[in-house]
Design a protein around this motif. Sequence first.
Motif, PDB file in Angstrom:
ATOM      1  N   GLU A 171     110.144   0.500  56.502  1.00 22.42           N
ATOM      2  CA  GLU A 171     109.430  -0.417  57.386  1.00 22.42           C
ATOM      3  C   GLU A 171     110.175  -1.733  57.528  1.00 22.42           C
ATOM      4  O   GLU A 171     110.651  -2.310  56.557  1.00 22.42           O
ATOM      5  N   LEU A 172     110.283  -2.212  58.779  1.00 18.96           N
ATOM      6  CA  LEU A 172     110.877  -3.511  59.052  1.00 18.96           C
ATOM      7  C   LEU A 172     109.822  -4.372  59.733  1.00 18.96           C
ATOM      8  O   LEU A 172     109.216  -3.966  60.722  1.00 18.96           O
ATOM      9  N   VAL A 173     109.588  -5.544  59.184  1.00 22.38           N
ATOM     10  CA  VAL A 173     108.637  -6.481  59.792  1.00 22.38           C
ATOM     11  C   VAL A 173     109.324  -7.175  60.958  1.00 22.38           C
ATOM     12  O   VAL A 173     110.325  -7.874  60.789  1.00 22.38           O
ATOM     13  N   THR A 174     108.788  -6.979  62.170  1.00 25.57           N
ATOM     14  CA  THR A 174     109.395  -7.544  63.375  1.00 25.57           C
ATOM     15  C   THR A 174     108.756  -8.863  63.795  1.00 25.57           C
ATOM     16  O   THR A 174     109.307  -9.584  64.619  1.00 25.57           O
ATOM     17  N   GLY A 175     107.583  -9.183  63.240  1.00 25.24           N
ATOM     18  CA  GLY A 175     106.936 -10.428  63.616  1.00 25.24           C
ATOM     19  C   GLY A 175     105.786 -10.761  62.697  1.00 25.24           C
ATOM     20  O   GLY A 175     105.125  -9.868  62.156  1.00 25.24           O
ATOM     21  N   LEU A 176     105.560 -12.052  62.488  1.00 20.34           N
ATOM     22  CA  LEU A 176     104.416 -12.549  61.725  1.00 20.34           C
ATOM     23  C   LEU A 176     103.712 -13.588  62.574  1.00 20.34           C
ATOM     24  O   LEU A 176     104.348 -14.499  63.105  1.00 20.34           O
ATOM     25  N   TYR A 177     102.400 -13.459  62.712  1.00 19.36           N
ATOM     26  CA  TYR A 177     101.644 -14.323  63.609  1.00 19.36           C
ATOM     27  C   TYR A 177     100.485 -14.965  62.858  1.00 19.36           C
ATOM     28  O   TYR A 177      99.837 -14.327  62.035  1.00 19.36           O
ATOM     29  N   GLY A 178     100.253 -16.249  63.158  1.00 21.05           N
ATOM     30  CA  GLY A 178      99.176 -16.991  62.528  1.00 21.05           C
ATOM     31  C   GLY A 178      98.227 -17.555  63.562  1.00 21.05           C
ATOM     32  O   GLY A 178      98.355 -17.288  64.766  1.00 21.05           O
ATOM     33  N   PRO A 179      97.245 -18.351  63.135  1.00 24.12           N
ATOM     34  CA  PRO A 179      96.259 -18.918  64.051  1.00 24.12           C
ATOM     35  C   PRO A 179      96.906 -19.687  65.202  1.00 24.12           C
ATOM     36  O   PRO A 179      97.856 -20.442  65.004  1.00 24.12           O
TER      37      PRO A 179
ATOM     38  N   ILE B 223      96.432  -2.264  76.566  1.00 24.05           N
ATOM     39  CA  ILE B 223      95.350  -2.544  77.505  1.00 24.05           C
ATOM     40  C   ILE B 223      94.917  -4.005  77.450  1.00 24.05           C
ATOM     41  O   ILE B 223      94.073  -4.423  78.226  1.00 24.05           O
ATOM     42  N   ARG B 224      95.492  -4.785  76.528  1.00 24.76           N
ATOM     43  CA  ARG B 224      95.088  -6.190  76.428  1.00 24.76           C
ATOM     44  C   ARG B 224      96.149  -7.008  75.689  1.00 24.76           C
ATOM     45  O   ARG B 224      97.020  -6.464  75.001  1.00 24.76           O
ATOM     46  N   LEU B 225      96.054  -8.316  75.868  1.00 19.30           N
ATOM     47  CA  LEU B 225      96.833  -9.285  75.094  1.00 19.30           C
ATOM     48  C   LEU B 225      95.931  -9.781  73.968  1.00 19.30           C
ATOM     49  O   LEU B 225      94.717  -9.884  74.143  1.00 19.30           O
ATOM     50  N   TYR B 226      96.518 -10.093  72.812  1.00 23.21           N
ATOM     51  CA  TYR B 226      95.730 -10.519  71.654  1.00 23.21           C
ATOM     52  C   TYR B 226      96.020 -11.980  71.334  1.00 23.21           C
ATOM     53  O   TYR B 226      97.175 -12.394  71.252  1.00 23.21           O
ATOM     54  N   PHE B 227      94.955 -12.747  71.156  1.00 22.39           N
ATOM     55  CA  PHE B 227      95.068 -14.134  70.722  1.00 22.39           C
ATOM     56  C   PHE B 227      94.455 -14.239  69.331  1.00 22.39           C
ATOM     57  O   PHE B 227      93.307 -13.847  69.118  1.00 22.39           O
ATOM     58  N   LEU B 228      95.243 -14.743  68.378  1.00 21.95           N
ATOM     59  CA  LEU B 228      94.826 -14.797  66.976  1.00 21.95           C
ATOM     60  C   LEU B 228      94.139 -16.132  66.703  1.00 21.95           C
ATOM     61  O   LEU B 228      94.781 -17.179  66.692  1.00 21.95           O
ATOM     62  N   LYS B 229      92.841 -16.076  66.494  1.00 16.21           N
ATOM     63  CA  LYS B 229      92.052 -17.286  66.249  1.00 16.21           C
ATOM     64  C   LYS B 229      92.123 -17.699  64.783  1.00 16.21           C
ATOM     65  O   LYS B 229      92.190 -18.887  64.453  1.00 16.21           O
ATOM     66  N   SER B 230      92.096 -16.723  63.879  1.00 18.43           N
ATOM     67  CA  SER B 230      92.244 -17.009  62.447  1.00 18.43           C
ATOM     68  C   SER B 230      92.805 -15.781  61.763  1.00 18.43           C
ATOM     69  O   SER B 230      92.721 -14.665  62.273  1.00 18.43           O
ATOM     70  N   GLY B 231      93.376 -16.004  60.562  1.00 16.33           N
ATOM     71  CA  GLY B 231      93.996 -14.905  59.834  1.00 16.33           C
ATOM     72  C   GLY B 231      95.468 -14.753  60.190  1.00 16.33           C
ATOM     73  O   GLY B 231      96.051 -15.592  60.890  1.00 16.33           O
ATOM     74  N   ARG B 232      96.063 -13.674  59.719  1.00 14.98           N
ATOM     75  CA  ARG B 232      97.474 -13.397  59.986  1.00 14.98           C
ATOM     76  C   ARG B 232      97.644 -11.932  60.355  1.00 14.98           C
ATOM     77  O   ARG B 232      96.911 -11.062  59.900  1.00 14.98           O
ATOM     78  N   VAL B 233      98.650 -11.690  61.191  1.00 13.63           N
ATOM     79  CA  VAL B 233      98.966 -10.334  61.640  1.00 13.63           C
ATOM     80  C   VAL B 233     100.468 -10.133  61.540  1.00 13.63           C
ATOM     81  O   VAL B 233     101.247 -11.044  61.852  1.00 13.63           O
ATOM     82  N   LYS B 234     100.873  -8.954  61.087  1.00 14.91           N
ATOM     83  CA  LYS B 234     102.293  -8.622  61.095  1.00 14.91           C
ATOM     84  C   LYS B 234     102.525  -7.445  62.035  1.00 14.91           C
ATOM     85  O   LYS B 234     101.658  -6.590  62.211  1.00 14.91           O
ATOM     86  N   THR B 235     103.688  -7.445  62.681  1.00 16.47           N
ATOM     87  CA  THR B 235     104.100  -6.302  63.484  1.00 16.47           C
ATOM     88  C   THR B 235     105.285  -5.640  62.799  1.00 16.47           C
ATOM     89  O   THR B 235     106.169  -6.325  62.265  1.00 16.47           O
ATOM     90  N   THR B 236     105.298  -4.331  62.807  1.00 13.62           N
ATOM     91  CA  THR B 236     106.322  -3.589  62.067  1.00 13.62           C
ATOM     92  C   THR B 236     106.841  -2.416  62.878  1.00 13.62           C
ATOM     93  O   THR B 236     106.162  -1.899  63.769  1.00 13.62           O
ATOM     94  N   ARG B 237     108.061  -2.020  62.553  1.00 14.52           N
ATOM     95  CA  ARG B 237     108.647  -0.785  63.077  1.00 14.52           C
ATOM     96  C   ARG B 237     109.159   0.027  61.903  1.00 14.52           C
ATOM     97  O   ARG B 237     109.595  -0.521  60.889  1.00 14.52           O
TER      98      ARG B 237
ATOM     99  N   TYR C  91     103.528   0.570  73.141  1.00 16.39           N
ATOM    100  CA  TYR C  91     103.954  -0.311  72.054  1.00 16.39           C
ATOM    101  C   TYR C  91     105.099   0.338  71.279  1.00 16.39           C
ATOM    102  O   TYR C  91     105.056   1.529  70.948  1.00 16.39           O
ATOM    103  N   THR C  92     106.110  -0.448  70.975  1.00 14.81           N
ATOM    104  CA  THR C  92     107.237   0.044  70.173  1.00 14.81           C
ATOM    105  C   THR C  92     107.104  -0.382  68.720  1.00 14.81           C
ATOM    106  O   THR C  92     108.008  -0.134  67.925  1.00 14.81           O
ATOM    107  N   ASP C  93     106.007  -1.069  68.378  1.00 15.75           N
ATOM    108  CA  ASP C  93     105.755  -1.439  66.997  1.00 15.75           C
ATOM    109  C   ASP C  93     104.261  -1.293  66.725  1.00 15.75           C
ATOM    110  O   ASP C  93     103.487  -0.912  67.604  1.00 15.75           O
TER     111      ASP C  93
END
Length: 352
Positions: free
Chosen positions: A197-205, A176-190, A220-222
């Motif tokens: 678990e396989l980490v498909t992406g790592l995102y930073g500020p 329902i939305r796009l996410y913009f990471l202002k601070s911190g870190r987020v990982k996406t996994t499948r 979402y597929t992850d």
Amino acid sequence: MKTILIIEDNTDIRENTAEILELAGYRVLTAENGKTGVEQALADHPDLIICDIMMPVLDGYGVLHIVNKNPELNGIPFIFLTAKSERGDFRKGMELGADDYLTKPFDDTELLSAVEGRLNRFTKLQAERYDLQREGLTQFLDDAHTTGGLQGLSADRKTHHVAKKQFVYTEGDEPIRLYFLKSGRVKTTRTNNDGKELVTGLYGPGEFFGDLALLEETVYTDSALTLDDAELIYIPKQDFLQLLTTQPEVGRQFVRLLAGRVSEKEDQLLGMAYSSLRRRVADALLRLQAPLPTGEPAPPIQLSRDDLAAVIGTATESLIRTLSEFKQDGLIDVSGGSIRVLQPEKLRRANW
């Protein structure tokens, strides 16, 4: 002269609102229920719609759904009117794609400010061109927020605080939305059928995520999980898609950005298939230590060994052994659970 359609079943509110807008120089159309309002919108194609939520025949949610699905009406700025007792309902409207809301009773200033903000939402965006690869994305978001184009559940630039180790979304959820990471870190996994678990992406500020499912119009597929206490800006799906369709240059650059991500994933898969473990670990460290999209130096890598192993596609024990070898060779520093690359060029040129 801009045309505004008011859909409101309360006669006093409908007539008073129309009078204020007419005095401000707008052409005003009115309808007493949702069904009549939709018919009026199809006949006159207003520049903005102001709509009550609770109405007979067809409620505000139904009106918004029809507006969003109809190619002739899609993209018209949409403002909900809600009573104080209904304030819990406005969130649903925002998630469906409404641009703003006004709580009844409202004064002249609130009404005119909301209307002017919605009508001017894309004026600046249509005049600008952005490089979405790095700082241009931040500028894009800043300008969009300034003109009111990326406002979601509140009328200001709201930052949402998400605690460490919390899911932002999970596999199978409807986007329902796009996410913009202002601070911190987020990982996406499948997770595969065996539960691995396989980490498909790592995102930073300065990075955004959750875009692929929006563009593909699939679930979402992850899953996305915060690795630290994070600050996120939510960009509603409708606003994001509207920006892409009304700003062709932004759309083209966004496609190029996605193509770059696909190329990066292909290189990563080739590395996992054919490169040695030392090469794969070195490449992963260099990728994670790359400068941030804001241009600032990356902080030390602070991933658990399990997460880092999942990024590389190897066993945790094998990763720990390789990191120990790199440390002995003076290529990296490992302290307090964090990793810092000391000799990036040597890591990059090494032939393992």
